[in-house]
Design a protein around this motif. Sequence first.
Motif, mmCIF file in Angstrom:
data_model
loop_
_atom_site.group_PDB
_atom_site.id
_atom_site.type_symbol
_atom_site.label_atom_id
_atom_site.label_comp_id
_atom_site.label_asym_id
_atom_site.label_seq_id
_atom_site.Cartn_x
_atom_site.Cartn_y
_atom_site.Cartn_z
ATOM 1 N N ALA A 198 0.817 -1.213 0.000
ATOM 2 C CA ALA A 198 0.000 0.000 0.000
ATOM 3 C C ALA A 198 0.851 1.264 0.000
ATOM 4 C CB ALA A 198 -0.925 -0.006 1.216
ATOM 5 N N VAL A 199 2.043 1.200 0.587
ATOM 6 C CA VAL A 199 2.905 2.389 0.642
ATOM 7 C C VAL A 199 3.388 2.782 -0.747
ATOM 8 C CG1 VAL A 199 5.120 3.273 1.491
ATOM 9 C CG2 VAL A 199 3.615 1.988 3.020
ATOM 10 N N THR A 200 3.677 1.803 -1.589
ATOM 11 C CA THR A 200 4.284 2.100 -2.894
ATOM 12 C C THR A 200 3.316 2.008 -4.061
ATOM 13 O OG1 THR A 200 4.969 -0.223 -3.105
ATOM 14 C CG2 THR A 200 6.533 1.310 -2.085
ATOM 15 N N ASP A 201 2.223 1.293 -3.926
ATOM 16 C CA ASP A 201 1.304 1.062 -5.039
ATOM 17 C C ASP A 201 0.635 2.364 -5.483
ATOM 18 O OD1 ASP A 201 -1.263 0.236 -6.452
ATOM 19 O OD2 ASP A 201 -0.377 -1.730 -6.074
ATOM 20 N N PRO A 202 0.518 2.594 -6.794
ATOM 21 C CA PRO A 202 -0.160 3.807 -7.293
ATOM 22 C C PRO A 202 -1.598 3.930 -6.806
ATOM 23 C CG PRO A 202 1.090 2.771 -9.055
ATOM 24 C CD PRO A 202 1.133 1.819 -7.894
#
Length: 472
Positions: free
Chosen positions: A208-212
């Motif tokens: 969730a931190v990196t996903d667009p």
Amino acid sequence: MGGVLSPDGAPGGGPDDGGLFEPAGAAPDDDSPTAIPAPVPGSGGPLPVRMRPATLDEVVGQQHLLTPGAPLRRLVEGSGAASVLLYGPPGTGKTTLASLISGATGRRFEALSALSAGVKDVRAVIDLARRRAAHGEQTVLFIDEVHRFSKTQQDALLAAVENRIVLLVAATTENPSFSVVSPLLSRSLVLQLRPLTDDDVRAVLTRAVTDPRGLNGSVTVDDDALDHLVRLAGGDARRALTALEAAADTAVGLAAQDPPVVDLTAVETSVDRAAVRYDRDGDQHYDVVSAFIKSIRGSDVDAALHYLARMITAGEDPRFIARRLVVHASEDVGMADPTALLSATAAAQAVALIGMPEARLALAQATVHLATAPKSGAVTAALGAAMADVAAGKAGPVPAHLRDGHYAGAAALGNAQGYAFPHDDPDGVLAQQYPPDELVGVDYYRPTTHGAERDLATRVGKLRRIVRRSSR
């Protein structure tokens, strides 16, 4: 139909409520007032909704239900035909799997929430599904919180499920054996979802931190904060993502660097819960549980509840806590209060049946019972002494009159000959040798004068005198 789920999982259905389960870009069904386009991932909904897996490859956990050829995988891939009841704790993927099933090729999807839908709503969906079936279209009906449906509402589904007018996908957090009517159970596969592991939750948060669709790298999360988020989640991915989103907002508001860092302080501030120093595989785990048991043994109910609260808050496995209570009930309370073991065992069963957070009350009740009960280590000492004698070789032959006599030739060997049946005696107890010769007269169990053992001590003495024909 008022039972459509809104993007945040609450009942909705207004014209602006983006439908949660319709495939993106799907055209509305002219026959259905509930067919509403799905929200575009990352378009501003809550983080748990934005991060809902779009493919099976993104699903974390539940691999026991998703092996190749498994009924649930076949449903998600569009080839399964069995209705299913998805049973498991919150945040383990029930709604996610229903969403994936909704995208299966050639299927139309309807969603009802048992919190708001009535029999009229159920029948309206079935009528719509019947019209679609006449044109070769299959309808998947998802019912959230199905255990909240009345018997009448559940009965209204039976014919449609049996004749496959609808493919039912129902979700419940309660054991369907107790909350779903038997005829509906017999027409459906019951698939139990397991709580997510810490590694599963950590994977969800990291994505969730990196996903667009999620935070898209707008913040970073340090290790202490990530560990605390995992503990807070308690195996619930939705709870973990909600806490992460709140902590990210806090970090952005306090940003002193770019990108902002979600640290332990940001998490504690945003979720109003302090981090508890507790490593389930390290010193804190053993120190806290040791203090918990010693506080119960010492009859300090308040200290015992404190350590119980620390373990629960830190995300300790409730089954571990329950096991310790069961052991302690026999080890340190024993026959001073024979009901203590019943209380501890009932708490363990409550953990298995209803899970957390509700089961924490059963754990607290058992803790209070054990801490305030009279204490006795007599059972522990008795078994220890008996096992020590066995280990020392004191295990002579079983007396002949006690041996098994239920086979041909037993009597010729003297087995079971002369055995006196206690029920033939008016008092139900009579003189007879039970231990091997070398252990006659050995006392293993020595009752204390605490609690119920006070009366038991007198009774045990009388029984020994009768059985051993002794006057001592």
